[in-house]
Design an enzyme around this catalytic site. Sequence first.
Site, PDB file in Angstrom:
ATOM      1  N   LYS A 168      26.552  84.010  30.685  1.00 36.08           N
ATOM      2  CA  LYS A 168      26.700  82.993  31.743  1.00 36.08           C
ATOM      3  C   LYS A 168      25.315  82.468  32.092  1.00 36.08           C
ATOM      4  CE  LYS A 168      30.275  82.222  33.909  1.00 36.08           C
ATOM      5  NZ  LYS A 168      31.399  81.345  33.709  1.00 36.08           N
ATOM      6  N   GLY A 227      42.625  71.741  41.884  1.00 33.01           N
ATOM      7  CA  GLY A 227      41.591  71.207  40.986  1.00 33.01           C
ATOM      8  C   GLY A 227      42.108  71.290  39.557  1.00 33.01           C
ATOM      9  N   ASN A 228      41.221  71.509  38.604  1.00 39.78           N
ATOM     10  CA  ASN A 228      41.642  71.582  37.201  1.00 39.78           C
ATOM     11  C   ASN A 228      42.706  72.661  37.014  1.00 39.78           C
ATOM     12  OD1 ASN A 228      41.186  73.328  34.584  1.00 39.78           O
ATOM     13  ND2 ASN A 228      40.784  71.210  34.005  1.00 39.78           N
TER      14      ASN A 228
HETATM   15  P1  NAD Z   1      37.915  72.690  40.689  1.00 39.34           P
HETATM   16  O1  NAD Z   1      36.585  72.460  41.294  1.00 39.34           O
HETATM   17  O2  NAD Z   1      38.464  71.720  39.706  1.00 39.34           O
HETATM   18  O3  NAD Z   1      39.022  72.841  41.851  1.00 39.34           O
HETATM   19  C1  NAD Z   1      38.894  73.690  42.945  1.00 39.34           C
HETATM   20  C2  NAD Z   1      40.013  73.399  43.930  1.00 39.34           C
HETATM   21  O4  NAD Z   1      39.911  74.315  45.024  1.00 39.34           O
HETATM   22  C3  NAD Z   1      39.970  71.998  44.548  1.00 39.34           C
HETATM   23  O5  NAD Z   1      41.294  71.512  44.666  1.00 39.34           O
HETATM   24  C4  NAD Z   1      39.387  72.247  45.931  1.00 39.34           C
HETATM   25  O6  NAD Z   1      39.818  71.285  46.876  1.00 39.34           O
HETATM   26  C5  NAD Z   1      39.992  73.602  46.235  1.00 39.34           C
HETATM   27  N1  NAD Z   1      39.265  74.318  47.281  1.00 39.34           N
HETATM   28  C6  NAD Z   1      37.928  74.375  47.493  1.00 39.34           C
HETATM   29  N2  NAD Z   1      37.678  75.085  48.604  1.00 39.34           N
HETATM   30  C7  NAD Z   1      38.869  75.498  49.078  1.00 39.34           C
HETATM   31  C8  NAD Z   1      39.277  76.270  50.204  1.00 39.34           C
HETATM   32  N3  NAD Z   1      38.386  76.726  51.093  1.00 39.34           N
HETATM   33  N4  NAD Z   1      40.603  76.509  50.345  1.00 39.34           N
HETATM   34  C9  NAD Z   1      41.484  76.020  49.472  1.00 39.34           C
HETATM   35  N5  NAD Z   1      41.178  75.274  48.430  1.00 39.34           N
HETATM   36  C10 NAD Z   1      39.886  75.020  48.224  1.00 39.34           C
HETATM   37  O7  NAD Z   1      37.842  74.174  40.071  1.00 39.34           O
HETATM   38  P2  NAD Z   1      38.764  74.806  38.931  1.00 39.34           P
HETATM   39  O8  NAD Z   1      38.109  74.565  37.617  1.00 39.34           O
HETATM   40  O9  NAD Z   1      40.176  74.414  39.157  1.00 39.34           O
HETATM   41  O10 NAD Z   1      38.576  76.363  39.236  1.00 39.34           O
HETATM   42  C11 NAD Z   1      39.297  77.039  40.258  1.00 39.34           C
HETATM   43  C12 NAD Z   1      39.078  78.534  40.136  1.00 39.34           C
HETATM   44  O11 NAD Z   1      39.457  78.973  38.829  1.00 39.34           O
HETATM   45  C13 NAD Z   1      37.615  79.013  40.292  1.00 39.34           C
HETATM   46  O12 NAD Z   1      37.648  80.302  40.871  1.00 39.34           O
HETATM   47  C14 NAD Z   1      37.127  79.107  38.859  1.00 39.34           C
HETATM   48  O13 NAD Z   1      36.041  80.007  38.741  1.00 39.34           O
HETATM   49  C15 NAD Z   1      38.379  79.651  38.195  1.00 39.34           C
HETATM   50  N6  NAD Z   1      38.414  79.428  36.746  1.00 39.34           N
HETATM   51  C16 NAD Z   1      38.399  78.174  36.225  1.00 39.34           C
HETATM   52  C17 NAD Z   1      38.491  77.992  34.852  1.00 39.34           C
HETATM   53  C18 NAD Z   1      38.522  76.619  34.237  1.00 39.34           C
HETATM   54  O14 NAD Z   1      38.737  76.549  33.005  1.00 39.34           O
HETATM   55  N7  NAD Z   1      38.381  75.550  34.985  1.00 39.34           N
HETATM   56  C19 NAD Z   1      38.561  79.108  34.007  1.00 39.34           C
HETATM   57  C20 NAD Z   1      38.580  80.382  34.575  1.00 39.34           C
HETATM   58  C21 NAD Z   1      38.506  80.523  35.951  1.00 39.34           C
END
Ligand code: NAD
Length: 406
Positions: A106, A218-219
């Site tokens: 990382k 989010g994603n």
């Molecule tokens: P993102 O930034 O696309 O979306 C995050 C979402 O969380 C947004 O909708 C945001 O509004 C919401 N959010 C932020 N603060 C918040 C709060 N206090 N309460 C409720 N909602 C809140 O991120 P992502 O890529 O969707 O990732 C989300 C989680 O999944 C993270 O923990 C990330 O580490 C984990 N993750 C992501 C991936 C990936 O491929 N994108 C892979 C493994 C793990």
Amino acid sequence: MDNQNEMLKTAQELIEKTGRKLNLFQEEIDFLIQPDRVIEIKVPVKMDNGVIKTFVGYRSQHNNVLGPYKGGIRFHQNVSREEVIALSTLMTLKCAANSLPLGGGKGGVIVNPKELSEEELERLSRAYAKAIAPFIGEDVDVPAPDVNTDGRIMMWMLDEYEKTIGKKSPATFTGKPVEFGGSLGRTEATGRGGVIVMGNLLKALNKDYKTIAIQGLGNVGSYFAKIAFEKGFKIVALSDSKGGIYNENGLNPDEVIKIKEETGKVSDYSDGKVITNEELLELPVDILVPAALENVITKDNASNIKAKLIIEMANGPITEETYPILEEKGIISAPDILANGGGVIVSYFEWLQNRKNEKWTEEEVNQKLEEQLKTALKEILDISQEYKVNLKEAAFISALKKITKK
Ligand code: NAD
């Protein structure tokens, strides 16, 4: 203790705990905890006003027993040495639990990218790639996007890396746009993987759960919601950082996402009750999906959780001390290193396609993703029975068994 130190401590304690269950010697456990190396680099960037500003960057290479280090690069003001070590440790375990021939890495730069112009962001990405170039490579360490980095940034980094080493090496970075060697299905992969794990876990438990509340759109959360909805699950609550919406008759995620795109807020969706993120976690649903932040289910709210199954899509959404409380209530949770492993699995597929000069169809990618996750889940369920441990510990044991060949 701040979140980064908490995350590192939790991962290390779980390695200790599960390592002892595997009868590893303390020396073997210490070897597994310590990262192979942590590279700290100076990232000089010429700002638009002509001044050279120096940023600090890291790359933690935790363990490469199973294959090249693999893990994202994030640009965030809270990046720290402890954070990259913690996240690279989790990547080692995630890759191993999902039987990928990859280790854990990382990286990151301490920067708020929102304060940079487009040109400054490109110069920062290139400077970082140049600085880590001697330490990465398709057989050595393969970075990918993470918080605040994306396919476009990977292209800048790959271009700079290839200029530095003087040859093409597209497999050195994953998460590239599809037209530049990225894999079909990568964008949806983490959400899709979570739905695959949920479906197969329900089959194994012989349960017919239907209603779902999802925190975070989010994603990860949005694709989880769309794909689960397509498969006939009833999504009753969705949220973003500003709050959420609840409708016990069910929501169509596409309609809610459309409103969020228009107004910036999920809670502006009119057909439902506006709720807080805290209320969402305590709704009377079958399945709860934390898909936003770490440490949201704690000993303070655990007794109010009514869901019977939790799918950990965010990294570390449940604090370690909370698992016994959930278990006492009969709540099962699918561990993050399995449930959100879809992203790194399809990153691995991208790496494979680049190396073999192949282009897989989306159907092929999704089918292989399903097979990989089904196998990983089965191994974890078997270990959970054999060692009489919850699925989180079973996932760690599954990973450590592969790394230590026990
Ligand atoms: P993102 O930034 O696309 O979306 C995050 C979402 O969380 C947004 O909708 C945001 O509004 C919401 N959010 C932020 N603060 C918040 C709060 N206090 N309460 C409720 N909602 C809140 O991120 P992502 O890529 O969707 O990732 C989300 C989680 O999944 C993270 O923990 C990330 O580490 C984990 N993750 C992501 C991936 C990936 O491929 N994108 C892979 C493994 C793990």
